[in-house]
Design an enzyme around this catalytic site. Sequence first.
Site, mmCIF file in Angstrom:
data_model
loop_
_atom_site.group_PDB
_atom_site.id
_atom_site.type_symbol
_atom_site.label_atom_id
_atom_site.label_comp_id
_atom_site.label_asym_id
_atom_site.label_seq_id
_atom_site.Cartn_x
_atom_site.Cartn_y
_atom_site.Cartn_z
ATOM 1 N N GLY A 252 5.187 -9.566 4.468
ATOM 2 C CA GLY A 252 5.886 -9.475 5.745
ATOM 3 C C GLY A 252 5.175 -10.257 6.843
ATOM 4 O O GLY A 252 3.945 -10.303 6.890
ATOM 5 N N GLN B 251 -10.372 -2.795 2.324
ATOM 6 C CA GLN B 251 -9.873 -3.373 3.580
ATOM 7 C C GLN B 251 -9.913 -2.391 4.745
ATOM 8 O O GLN B 251 -9.464 -2.703 5.834
ATOM 9 C CB GLN B 251 -8.480 -3.978 3.389
ATOM 10 C CG GLN B 251 -7.361 -2.984 3.136
ATOM 11 C CD GLN B 251 -6.054 -3.685 2.799
ATOM 12 O OE1 GLN B 251 -5.874 -4.191 1.696
ATOM 13 N NE2 GLN B 251 -5.113 -3.736 3.730
ATOM 14 N N HIS C 214 9.427 -3.069 3.477
ATOM 15 C CA HIS C 214 9.048 -3.210 2.064
ATOM 16 C C HIS C 214 10.284 -3.457 1.192
ATOM 17 O O HIS C 214 10.266 -4.293 0.289
ATOM 18 C CB HIS C 214 8.386 -1.925 1.550
ATOM 19 C CG HIS C 214 7.085 -1.581 2.197
ATOM 20 N ND1 HIS C 214 6.927 -0.520 3.062
ATOM 21 C CD2 HIS C 214 5.860 -2.157 2.105
ATOM 22 C CE1 HIS C 214 5.669 -0.444 3.454
ATOM 23 N NE2 HIS C 214 4.997 -1.434 2.910
ATOM 24 N N ARG D 118 2.316 3.057 9.489
ATOM 25 C CA ARG D 118 1.483 3.791 10.456
ATOM 26 C C ARG D 118 2.291 4.347 11.636
ATOM 27 O O ARG D 118 1.732 5.101 12.428
ATOM 28 C CB ARG D 118 0.356 2.885 10.976
ATOM 29 C CG ARG D 118 -0.734 2.631 9.924
ATOM 30 C CD ARG D 118 -1.901 1.870 10.511
ATOM 31 N NE ARG D 118 -3.054 1.851 9.638
ATOM 32 C CZ ARG D 118 -3.427 0.827 8.870
ATOM 33 N NH1 ARG D 118 -2.711 -0.290 8.858
ATOM 34 N NH2 ARG D 118 -4.509 0.897 8.119
ATOM 35 N N MET E 151 0.847 -1.196 0.000
ATOM 36 C CA MET E 151 0.000 0.000 0.000
ATOM 37 C C MET E 151 0.888 1.255 0.000
ATOM 38 O O MET E 151 0.420 2.356 0.279
ATOM 39 C CB MET E 151 -0.940 0.000 1.208
ATOM 40 C CG MET E 151 -1.902 -1.199 1.170
ATOM 41 S SD MET E 151 -3.464 -0.928 2.008
ATOM 42 C CE MET E 151 -2.913 -0.591 3.665
ATOM 43 N N GLU F 12 11.870 0.108 5.443
ATOM 44 C CA GLU F 12 12.870 -0.934 5.209
ATOM 45 C C GLU F 12 12.235 -2.332 5.067
ATOM 46 O O GLU F 12 12.761 -3.189 4.360
ATOM 47 C CB GLU F 12 13.879 -0.902 6.369
ATOM 48 C CG GLU F 12 15.298 -1.259 6.038
ATOM 49 C CD GLU F 12 15.819 -0.849 4.667
ATOM 50 O OE1 GLU F 12 15.750 0.345 4.299
ATOM 51 O OE2 GLU F 12 16.299 -1.738 3.942
ATOM 52 N N ASP G 295 2.445 -8.758 9.589
ATOM 53 C CA ASP G 295 1.003 -8.994 9.413
ATOM 54 C C ASP G 295 0.789 -10.509 9.352
ATOM 55 O O ASP G 295 0.424 -11.054 8.307
ATOM 56 C CB ASP G 295 0.522 -8.313 8.138
ATOM 57 C CG ASP G 295 0.671 -6.807 8.220
ATOM 58 O OD1 ASP G 295 0.022 -6.191 9.071
ATOM 59 O OD2 ASP G 295 1.480 -6.249 7.457
#
Length: 290
Positions: free
Chosen positions: A147, A61, A37, A187, A30, A35, A150
């Site tokens: 990742g 979502q 990503h 976030r 998104m 780092e 999540d």
Amino acid sequence: MLEVHTIDELREALAAERMKGRSIGFVPTMGYFHEGHITLMKEAKKRADTAVVSIFVNPTQFGPNEDLDKYPRDLDRDRSMAQEAGVDILFTPSAEEIYPEGYASYVDVIGITRVLCGKSRPGHFRGVATVVTKLLNIVQPNIALFGEKDWQQLAVIKKLVADLNIDIEIVGMPTVREEDGLAMSSRNIYLAPEERSAALIISKSLKLAQNMVDNGEGDASNILSALRGAIEGEGLVELEYLEICDPESLVPVKEITADTLIAIAARVGAARLIDNALIRPQLENTGDLV
Ligand code: PAF
């Protein structure tokens, strides 16, 4: 790096790659890269010939009172970070491209989406499962990388890929942390300095759980009460859930006898943060916590 906005353009570019016999590694995101990503992108490039990254803040979502509008975005910065990481194709579709007028199909993985984050974010995993299924169908990569921060999302994606016979290897990559242990997340930008310091209790308590297990504690309820005490002692952190469960089924466990997931969600100021660790009995540590 080629940047495309439409599904047709992307398919055309991917067909050319496949004609050359190149394998495709895909990282759906998104955006607002950190780092974590970049690690996924570099791994995609290591494991496949062509690395494809999508940036799409998926509206389905987000719940009605969630941060869809506020979600951080910086496409220029993302573009240069992706290029730097060796990404070959960047896919940046509009919401209309993914959900055209009259769109009506959704993917709902039942069971594991109803626990942990699924309790407080009804519909969230339906949106994730839908967009990930669509993106996997559009890109048709050999592998796709996600990742482990999540963890539940990764479990949902593994389940839908198995259930729907999608022939793509799903790779989970360890959580990337700041030096002080805070799990990297787009976030984290919402955190004021004192909130960021308070949020460290989340990764510290995961470490505490591993220490307890290393010292012979196997009773999940003892670990839960020690962690709850530590987190609740931090005034700015409001615990949403703290659970010890089986890493695949996400069903709570009472005794830690095998690899077990400790999962936490908490609100710190305007940020809802999640983190987790695989607790391994008999092993020194999980390797990724400070
Ligand atoms: O983890 C994310 O960034 C998103 O949930 C994903 C997998 C890209 C789907 O929108």
